[in-house]
Design an enzyme around this catalytic site. Structure first.
Site, mmCIF file in Angstrom:
data_model
loop_
_atom_site.group_PDB
_atom_site.id
_atom_site.type_symbol
_atom_site.label_atom_id
_atom_site.label_comp_id
_atom_site.label_asym_id
_atom_site.label_seq_id
_atom_site.Cartn_x
_atom_site.Cartn_y
_atom_site.Cartn_z
ATOM 1 N N SER A 15 40.553 8.006 -29.954
ATOM 2 C CA SER A 15 39.802 9.185 -29.537
ATOM 3 C C SER A 15 40.715 10.414 -29.410
ATOM 4 O O SER A 15 41.348 10.805 -30.390
ATOM 5 C CB SER A 15 39.079 8.880 -28.223
ATOM 6 O OG SER A 15 38.086 9.840 -27.959
ATOM 7 N N ASP A 53 28.970 5.126 -32.755
ATOM 8 C CA ASP A 53 29.858 5.652 -31.727
ATOM 9 C C ASP A 53 29.080 6.698 -30.943
ATOM 10 O O ASP A 53 28.602 7.681 -31.502
ATOM 11 C CB ASP A 53 31.098 6.278 -32.398
ATOM 12 C CG ASP A 53 32.163 6.722 -31.413
ATOM 13 O OD1 ASP A 53 31.816 7.137 -30.284
ATOM 14 O OD2 ASP A 53 33.352 6.696 -31.773
ATOM 15 N N HIS A 55 32.524 3.156 -29.323
ATOM 16 C CA HIS A 55 33.677 4.063 -29.314
ATOM 17 C C HIS A 55 34.996 3.383 -28.943
ATOM 18 O O HIS A 55 36.000 3.552 -29.625
ATOM 19 C CB HIS A 55 33.417 5.228 -28.348
ATOM 20 C CG HIS A 55 34.518 6.239 -28.341
ATOM 21 N ND1 HIS A 55 34.867 6.970 -29.459
ATOM 22 C CD2 HIS A 55 35.371 6.632 -27.362
ATOM 23 C CE1 HIS A 55 35.876 7.776 -29.169
ATOM 24 N NE2 HIS A 55 36.205 7.590 -27.916
#
Length: 260
Positions: A93, A194, A224
């Site tokens: 991320s 996600d 995610h």
């Protein structure tokens, strides 16, 4: 403020190949700990730092910004390059954005880049509302724990501090402008579903980097936080193979591979 149990940084002294792992926004090393341990078990030197303002309470994060988070991973990378012959950077991320900036800024000191669901920008109304909202609200509901696998949980904040989010917005813009400076081999793994970072962010990264040795892998069973999800083992094995190929200096044809 004491670090939350499980959010501690992880370091392992291994061989001449090193890997720096960067966790995500409002998260902690816990989300990448199994990945770090997998690499350590294969004899690699591994560094998984705790970013400033993370791993304690969300209020502490209000006092930090992207400069603090990037400075931490930059220091860790410099330490690894002094210790190891080959160094790779990796992240989940926002950690993916941190890894990409390290690659852009450090050039040949970084042998390869591995990112999982890399974040590239804020979407919807958030980027427009943040400049004002951060002065009216201290936080909004958290983004942690987007995991498909039952019984697995991410150790992250249940609130998003808006001053820090505003800084993150500026960081994404900065990194996006630097992506063409990324020339290293790139392994990008993204989840088909996600709820935090859309597939458009991975597509943007792939379209902007200058890397010619690029592999994109779609993770069909994870959300995610894929490093704690159903596809975690695949992430670990693919990353080990990617690092082994490059650190060993084995020849391979350049190109782009996409695997589901």
């Amino acid at each position: 403020m004491p670090v939350l149990p499980g959010a501690e940084p992880f370091r392992h002294e291994g061989g001449e190949t090193g890997v720096l792992l960067c966790h995500g926004f409002t998260g902690s090393p816990q989300s990448l700990r199994p990945w770090a341990e997998h690499l350590a078990e294969r004899g690699l030197t591994v560094s998984l730092p705790l970013l400033p303002g993370h791993g304690t309470r969300w209020e502490d994060m209000q006092l930090t910004g992207w400069q603090d988070w990037y400075a931490e991973v930059d220091r860790e990378l410099r330490a690894l390059t002094e210790r190891c012959a080959d160094v790779f950077v990796a992240g989940l991320s926002m950690g993916g954005a941190l890894a990409l900036r390290l690659a852009a800024k450090h050039g040949d000191a970084v042998r390869g880049v591995l990112v999982v669901n890399p974040a590239n920008r804020m979407h919807g109304l958030a980027p427009y509302a943040l400049p004002v909202a951060r002065h009216l609200l201290r936080s909004t509901p958290g983004i942690a724990d987007d995991i498909a696998k039952e019984g697995r949980h991410e150790l992250g904040y249940d609130r998003v501090p808006l001053h820090a989010a505003h800084s993150l917005r500026a960081f994404f813009r900065l990194v996006d402008g630097e992506l063409p400076q990324v020339t290293q081999p790139l392994l990008l793994l993204r989840s088909a579903e996600d709820h935090v970072v859309p597939a458009a962010d991975s597509a943007r990264v792939l379209s902007r980097v200058s890397s010619t040795d690029v592999t994109e892998i779609v993770l069909e069973q994870s959300y995610h936080v894929a490093t704690l999800d159903h596809d975690a083992e695949r992430i670990f094995e693919e990353s080990s193979a990617f690092i082994g190929r490059l650190a060993a200096g084995s020849g391979s044809k350049e190109g782009t591979a996409v695997r589901g």
